[in-house]
Design a protein around this motif. Structure first.
Motif, PDB file in Angstrom:
ATOM      1  N   GLU A 127      -7.034  12.601  -3.991  1.00 17.73           N
ATOM      2  CA  GLU A 127      -6.100  11.312  -3.905  1.00 17.73           C
ATOM      3  C   GLU A 127      -4.841  11.421  -4.650  1.00 17.73           C
ATOM      4  OE1 GLU A 127      -8.786  11.754  -5.656  1.00 17.73           O
ATOM      5  OE2 GLU A 127      -7.966  11.205  -7.777  1.00 17.73           O
ATOM      6  N   ARG A 128      -4.730  12.677  -5.563  1.00 17.87           N
ATOM      7  CA  ARG A 128      -3.536  12.924  -6.144  1.00 17.87           C
ATOM      8  C   ARG A 128      -3.301  14.670  -6.009  1.00 17.87           C
ATOM      9  NH1 ARG A 128      -4.278  11.528 -12.088  1.00 17.87           N
ATOM     10  NH2 ARG A 128      -6.705  11.322 -11.434  1.00 17.87           N
ATOM     11  N   LYS A 147      -6.605   7.392   0.464  1.00 16.63           N
ATOM     12  CA  LYS A 147      -7.901   7.364  -0.332  1.00 16.63           C
ATOM     13  C   LYS A 147      -8.168   5.745  -0.449  1.00 16.63           C
ATOM     14  CE  LYS A 147     -11.234   8.988  -2.680  1.00 16.63           C
ATOM     15  NZ  LYS A 147     -12.010  10.326  -2.787  1.00 16.63           N
ATOM     16  N   GLU A 148      -7.168   5.012  -1.024  1.00 12.98           N
ATOM     17  CA  GLU A 148      -7.353   3.441  -1.046  1.00 12.98           C
ATOM     18  C   GLU A 148      -8.071   2.932   0.097  1.00 12.98           C
ATOM     19  OE1 GLU A 148      -4.163   1.244  -2.448  1.00 12.98           O
ATOM     20  OE2 GLU A 148      -3.668   2.605  -3.976  1.00 12.98           O
ATOM     21  N   HIS A 166       0.855  -1.022  -0.011  1.00 14.34           N
ATOM     22  CA  HIS A 166      -0.101   0.008   0.124  1.00 14.34           C
ATOM     23  C   HIS A 166       0.801   1.025   0.000  1.00 14.34           C
ATOM     24  CE1 HIS A 166      -4.164  -1.071   1.444  1.00 14.34           C
ATOM     25  NE2 HIS A 166      -4.347  -0.541   0.395  1.00 14.34           N
ATOM     26  N   SER A 225      -2.761   9.228  -2.079  1.00 14.24           N
ATOM     27  CA  SER A 225      -3.633   7.805  -2.770  1.00 14.24           C
ATOM     28  C   SER A 225      -3.657   6.587  -1.774  1.00 14.24           C
ATOM     29  CB  SER A 225      -2.541   7.500  -3.920  1.00 14.24           C
ATOM     30  OG  SER A 225      -1.428   7.190  -3.335  1.00 14.24           O
ATOM     31  N   THR A 226      -2.529   6.573  -0.959  1.00 20.49           N
ATOM     32  CA  THR A 226      -2.692   5.351   0.004  1.00 20.49           C
ATOM     33  C   THR A 226      -4.052   5.571   1.094  1.00 20.49           C
ATOM     34  OG1 THR A 226      -0.447   5.052   0.205  1.00 20.49           O
ATOM     35  CG2 THR A 226      -1.516   3.985   2.018  1.00 20.49           C
ATOM     36  N   ASN A 261       1.526  13.173  -2.115  1.00 20.63           N
ATOM     37  CA  ASN A 261       0.931  12.302  -3.365  1.00 20.63           C
ATOM     38  C   ASN A 261       0.778  10.966  -2.885  1.00 20.63           C
ATOM     39  OD1 ASN A 261      -0.085  13.456  -5.805  1.00 20.63           O
ATOM     40  ND2 ASN A 261       1.122  11.650  -6.698  1.00 20.63           N
ATOM     41  N   SER A 262       1.877  10.306  -2.283  1.00 19.17           N
ATOM     42  CA  SER A 262       1.742   8.893  -1.940  1.00 19.17           C
ATOM     43  C   SER A 262       0.853   8.808  -0.790  1.00 19.17           C
ATOM     44  CB  SER A 262       3.211   8.454  -1.885  1.00 19.17           C
ATOM     45  OG  SER A 262       3.369   7.860  -0.757  1.00 19.17           O
ATOM     46  N   HIS A 320      -9.602  15.328  -7.351  1.00 18.17           N
ATOM     47  CA  HIS A 320      -8.328  14.711  -7.130  1.00 18.17           C
ATOM     48  C   HIS A 320      -7.564  14.782  -5.977  1.00 18.17           C
ATOM     49  CE1 HIS A 320      -8.401  14.722 -11.428  1.00 18.17           C
ATOM     50  NE2 HIS A 320      -7.936  15.859 -11.765  1.00 18.17           N
TER      51      HIS A 320
END
Ligand code: ADP
Ligand code: MG
Length: 256
Positions: free
Chosen positions: A227-228, A182-183, A121, A179-180, A175-176, A225
């Motif tokens: 997540e980004r 959000k996942e 992840h 995204s993690t 950014n990382s 965005h």
């Protein structure tokens, strides 16, 4: 259900015997899965709010509820990550990530499985046998996030996790992490003094006053965005939001 603050005030007794009000009558609600940032002047009680959410301090008055339950002590529903990664230098990355699970009596096989999954992840697959000193500052912060997520908390608390990193690493990590998180769909509370970071990463921003900190504004970040952040950064509105925050905070240069 998420996190709810109801009229929370926190006072400390200082060394000279006076009472210091750190946080005053703070109320807010964070929905499940929401990403909320807290900004405010230095010393206004931001870290105190995280500590109360983690159950490390009790409010003097008022209530902190997590998923409808009163937070009265440190518990495994809360994952807390600080600016310093606090990885144990004598353990490799995978056993660092397993650390919180060991303390909770999770079996060896399950520990390994969960740690490996979080490692993936957090984009650290292949680094399980490395030691903290062999990783960059950014990778260590990602390992610390993996360890925080491994206990599968209901809420993730981040206290200025990128403030010690150089500008480029910070952009990559924002950014990382985004995204993690959000996942995993975790409810997240981020403390930052970086107003652009708050805009780039959040669904909503709570603005605190000078100490004693109280919520003076809530800004919904109506931008795509989440997540980004690198993608969101391209939008001109990001600067408008940051400027609005700056004005609300009435930040001034102060003599030392
Ligand atoms: P921030 O994170 O916004 O910079 P803090 O929450 O760390 O601010 O601190 C808010 C105020 O409360 C500060 O004046 C700080 O000195 C005081 N404070 C924090 N923790 C304690 C404590 N354990 N005992 C006494 N005072 C404290
Ligand atoms: Mg702080």
């Amino acid at each position: 259900m998420g996190l709810e603050y109801r009229n929370v005030t926190k006072q400390f007794l200082t060394n000279d015997g006076t009472v210091l009000t750190a946080v005053n009558q703070v109320s807010f609600h964070i929905a499940e899965g929401e990403f909320v940032s807290v900004v405010g002047p230095s010393g206004c009680g931001k870290s105190t709010i995280l500590s109360m959410t983690a159950g490390l301090y009790q409010p003097t008055t008022g209530e902190v509820l997590l998923n409808g339950e009163l937070v009265t002590a440190p518990n495994s529903k809360v994952g807390f990550m600080l600016q310093k990664d606090l990885l144990l230098p004598w353990r490799n990355i995978i056993t660092n990530i397993e650390f919180g699970l060991e303390a909770r009596g999770v079996s060896k096989a399950e520990r390994r499985e969960r740690a490996l999954s979080e490692l993936k992840h957090c984009h650290l697959a292949g680094f399980e046998n490395h030691y903290p000193y062999q990783l960059s500052g950014g990778m260590r912060q990602r390992a610390a996030l993996a360890r925080t997520l491994a206990i599968d908390p209901a809420i993730v608390l981040l206290d200025e996790p990128f403030s010690a990193l150089d500008a480029q690493t910070k952009m990559l990590l924002q950014n990382s992490f985004a995204s993690t998180i959000k996942e995993t769909a975790k409810t997240t509370l981020l403390i930052t003094h970086d107003l652009s970071e708050a805009v780039l990463m959040s669904d909503r921003i709570l603005v605190l006053s000078e100490r004693p900190g109280t919520v003076i504004a809530e800004i919904k970040v109506d931008l795509p965005h989440r997540e980004r952040p690198l993608e969101r950064r391209k939008l001109a509105e990001v600067n408008d939001y940051a400027a609005e925050l700056f004005q609300l905070l009435k930040l001034e240069e102060k003599a030392a």
